[in-house]
Write an enzyme that holds these catalytic residues in place. Structure first.
Site, PDB file in Angstrom:
ATOM      1  N   GLU A 101       0.824  -1.215   0.000  1.00 57.57           N
ATOM      2  CA  GLU A 101       0.000   0.000   0.000  1.00 57.57           C
ATOM      3  C   GLU A 101       0.856   1.261   0.000  1.00 57.57           C
ATOM      4  O   GLU A 101       0.523   2.246  -0.659  1.00 57.57           O
ATOM      5  CB  GLU A 101      -0.878  -0.016   1.251  1.00 57.57           C
ATOM      6  N   ASP A 102       1.960   1.230   0.752  1.00 63.39           N
ATOM      7  CA  ASP A 102       2.712   2.479   0.994  1.00 63.39           C
ATOM      8  C   ASP A 102       4.003   2.622   0.189  1.00 63.39           C
ATOM      9  O   ASP A 102       4.648   3.650   0.254  1.00 63.39           O
ATOM     10  CB  ASP A 102       3.083   2.587   2.486  1.00 63.39           C
TER      11      ASP A 102
END
Length: 739
Positions: free
Chosen positions: A90-91
């Site tokens: 996600e990051d």
């Protein structure tokens, strides 16, 4: 940051990694350690430039989550690796494919399950949060470990929320109380459930949380001494009998004390079982049950038990796998105390849930409670086409429910949620039996389909091949499984009628020179205030929409400007009927203001909690009825904050001198001569209070009263309640909310 700081931080990260390996519940092989090391290195590198809101290096979060997964939940190396990597997709630029290449398909699949769902479209009428929960719950179908890691992730986020904005804290805490704590409960993770509930309360009702916390600290010494008194008495007898054991005293959680205070309408001092004693004994599998009852007999030799509060979760374990004997006894100083009796194995299952279950299962053929529950869940998820909020509501209801144990005609035992009906039981046996149920017998007597079952009931289901569910059946059941099955059957019928209705509507509109296309369907759905096109076609199919109504639509369609204007009026104002039936709040009166700018907007009070000036409140933007005002501790608040955080508006009272509000006060006490006279005197003597209605009754010396008063604000009401409490013989005074 200086070089010294970076060096210090790197040392701390290395220290955390060592700690992670040390506290793992499972025994880690060399290949396990290699897998964890590799995941650790990839995560450190991926997150190296990220920091959390508090300023610390981001990598501390995945390590903390992995530590919870390793020690508190007790999962193995694959899960620890997935926890370390849970935020990289996600990051950071790393993809799920990269993880599969670097590790293995299982780790990649778990990380993908843990990656938050990207919000493709923001449809304000469907709750994004509920949709996310639904997707998260669906991952249970693939691998329950994904949910367990999500719980660890949520716990660490809750523990480190101080530096967040207040509205964000409330949203996350509400979500936690609404779905994550019940999930932890259902998966048998009682430690994590308790921590999540306490932290949830800390951010949703900080004043209440801090008040209870300080009172627990104040009474700690006294409670420790009380527990020691009981322990000393029991130790002597347990030692004489040669039992190997440990006695632990533990206070009840802040959240459970708050729940008791709320449910029973009592103060902190009146909650009688604020702590429990736990006796954990050593035993081989053969003697486990025998020893539990031996300890029960020793405890009840010294302290008188409450028979109605004996809970035997050893003979019939909960479906979460929980086993224990709970005895409530009358301790010293006339106080009730709960004593829990568990073997070391039971204690481990209670603390670790799922993981310990499998450690002790040893290839046993009998399904564990978790397996049974997951199978039921799979059925409920088979056709999860319902509205996401309804789905989450139904699902949640089956998370926290207490259990009852009932019997089939052959004497097999079945566990059902408390509140389940005889029709729920029929669906619990098999959905085909449920659908064909014509009647039910409980303990040999014919009972209605909505008969609420009690533990120990024996149920027989009478079926008929011609029987079919009706919409009323949805009111007869409480379990998500039964509801889903009934809705599926009803939906099939609705779809058939809907198809016929669509053809009929096309013909009818043709006469009115209107073509049935997507635009027309949307206009008709709005015109008839329906939710979906299927609702529209179904109503036409059953003849609920008449030709005259379609003519009205055609006439209205010819003047788009007027229709737009009418719609605006409909959206912003209540209908004339509502105007008559509901108390009108003068829209020019500026008592409540909204948002940071203190905007003055139209609003209505929600009947579910009947706020009055001075109460802590918030605004909720509804689809058709404008802004509704709810109390912050309204029973529906957590659900609204959790499912519809984007529709919540901060609200603040700024003036409350002109308006008057109704409040209902419930009073209980011992009947005595002149009590009614005293009561009316106290109420009338309070300034700004008028009695609107009063009903008093006595029953065998007990006095019950309900008084509806008209007050200007909360302060006056509180003063009035305190004054009533002072009357001799009055036992309990509380403000009542209409349900």
């Amino acid at each position: 940051m200086t070089e010294i700081d970076i060096e210090k931080e790197n040392k701390a990260i290395a220290q955390e990694y060592k700690e992670l390996l040390r506290i793992s519940y499972q025994t880690l092989t060399d290949s396990d350690k290699k897998l964890i090391r590799k995941a650790f290195d990839v995560a450190v590198d991926a997150h190296k430039d990220q920091r959390r809101k508090s300023g610390e290096a981001y990598i501390f979060h995945p390590i903390a989550v992995a530590k919870i997964v390793a020690s508190e939940i007790g999962l193995g190396a694959t899960s620890i690796a997935a926890a370390l990597l849970h935020d990289v997709v996600e990051d950071t630029p790393i993809t799920v494919e990269d993880i599969e290449r670097l590790f293995n398909p299982k780790v990649a699949q778990m990380v993908e399950g843990l990656t938050k769902i990207s919000l493709v479209q923001k449809d304000l009428n469907a709750s994004i949060q509920a949709e996310n929960f639904r997707k998260m719950i669906l991952t249970l179908n693939d691998d329950v470990r994904v949910i367990l890691i999500k719980l660890a992730d949520r716990l660490h986020n809750m523990q480190t929320m101080e530096s967040m904005r207040e509205d964000k804290q409330t949203k996350i805490a509400s979500e936690t109380l609404y779905i994550y704590a019940p999930l932890a409960h259902r998966l048998g993770l009682y430690n994590i459930k308790t921590k999540l509930e306490d932290l949830g309360l800390k951010y949703t009702e900080p004043a209440v949380y801090n008040d209870i916390l300080s009172k627990i600290k104040e009474t700690k010494e006294e409670q420790d001494a009380y527990i020691k008194d009981i322990s000393d008495v029991l130790k002597k007898s347990l030692d004489e009998e040669g039992v190997e054991y440990v006695i632990k005293g533990r206070p009840k959680s802040i959240y459970s004390i708050r729940r008791k205070m709320k449910a029973q309408g009592v103060s902190f001092d009146e909650v009688y079982d604020k702590f429990a004693l736990r006796i954990v004994y050593k035993s081989n599998p053969h003697d486990e049950k025998f020893l539990a009852w031996k300890i029960y007999s020793i405890v009840t030799d010294h302290y008188r038990p409450s028979p109605s509060r004996l809970r035997d979760w050893i003979s019939s374990p909960k479906s979460t796998g929980y086993e224990a004997l709970h005895i409530t006894v009358m301790g010293p100083k006339g106080r009730w105390v709960e004593i829990q009796v568990r073997s070391e194995r039971m204690d481990e299952i209670a603390e670790k849930g799922y993981a310990a279950h499998y450690k002790y299962k040893n290839g046993a053929t009998e399904e564990s409670g978790l397996d049974v529950w997951l199978n039921l869940l799979r059925e409920a998820l088979e056709n999860a086409e319902t509205n996401a909020v309804d789905f989450v509501e139904d699902f949640k209801m089956n998370l926290y429910s207490k259990e009852i144990f009932v019997f089939t005609p052959k004497g097999d035992i079945k566990s059902l949620p408390k509140g389940a009906t005889s029709l729920d039981f029929a669906f619990g046996i098999h959905s085909e039996i449920g659908i064909r149920t014509r009647g039910t017998r409980v303990n040999g007597k014919l009972v209605p389909l909505n008969y609420e079952l009690k533990s120990g009931d024996q149920i027989e289901v009478i079926t008929s091949p011609n029987q079919k569910p009706t919409t009323h059946w949805l009111d007869f059941v409480t379990t998500a499984r039964a509801k889903t099955k009934i809705k599926n059957v009803l939906n099939e019928d609705i779809k058939k009628i809907g198809e016929e209705g669509k053809e009929l509507l096309t013909r009818k509109l043709k006469h009115l020179k209107i073509t049935l296309n997507e635009k027309t369907v949307n206009e008709l759905v709005n015109f008839f205030k329906l939710k979906t096109s299927l609702d529209l076609f179904y109503r036409v199919g059953i003849g609920a929409i008449e030709n005259q109504q379609l003519k009205d639509y055609a006439a209205q369609k010819s003047n788009t400007f007027i229709s737009f204007f009418k719609n605006k009026i409909k959206r912003n104002n209540a209908t004339p009927d509502e105007e008559i039936n509901k108390p009108i709040v003068n829209s020019n009166y500026d008592m409540l203001v909204f948002g940071k700018e203190h905007d003055k907007l139209d609003y209505k009070f929600s009947p579910c909690c009947s706020p009055i000036p001075g109460d802590d409140v918030f605004g909720f933007v509804t689809v058709n009825e404008g802004i509704k005002i709810h109390k912050s501790d309204c029973p529906n608040a957590i659900g609204l904050q959790s499912n519809y955080a984007y529709r919540i508006m901060a609200a603040k009272w700024i003036d409350s001198t002109q308006e008057e509000f109704k409040a209902i006060i419930k009073i209980t006490g011992m009947d005595s001569l002149g009590l009614t006279n005293q009561l009316t005197k106290v109420i009338s003597n309070n300034m700004h209070v008028n009695i609107q209605s009063i009903s008093l009754s006595t029953d065998a010396g007990i006095f019950h009263g309900q008084v509806t008063v008209v007050v200007q604000n909360n302060t006056i009401l509180k003063k009035l309640i305190n004054n009533i409490r002072k009357i001799e013989g009055i036992e309990k005074v509380s403000r009542e909310y209409s349900s």
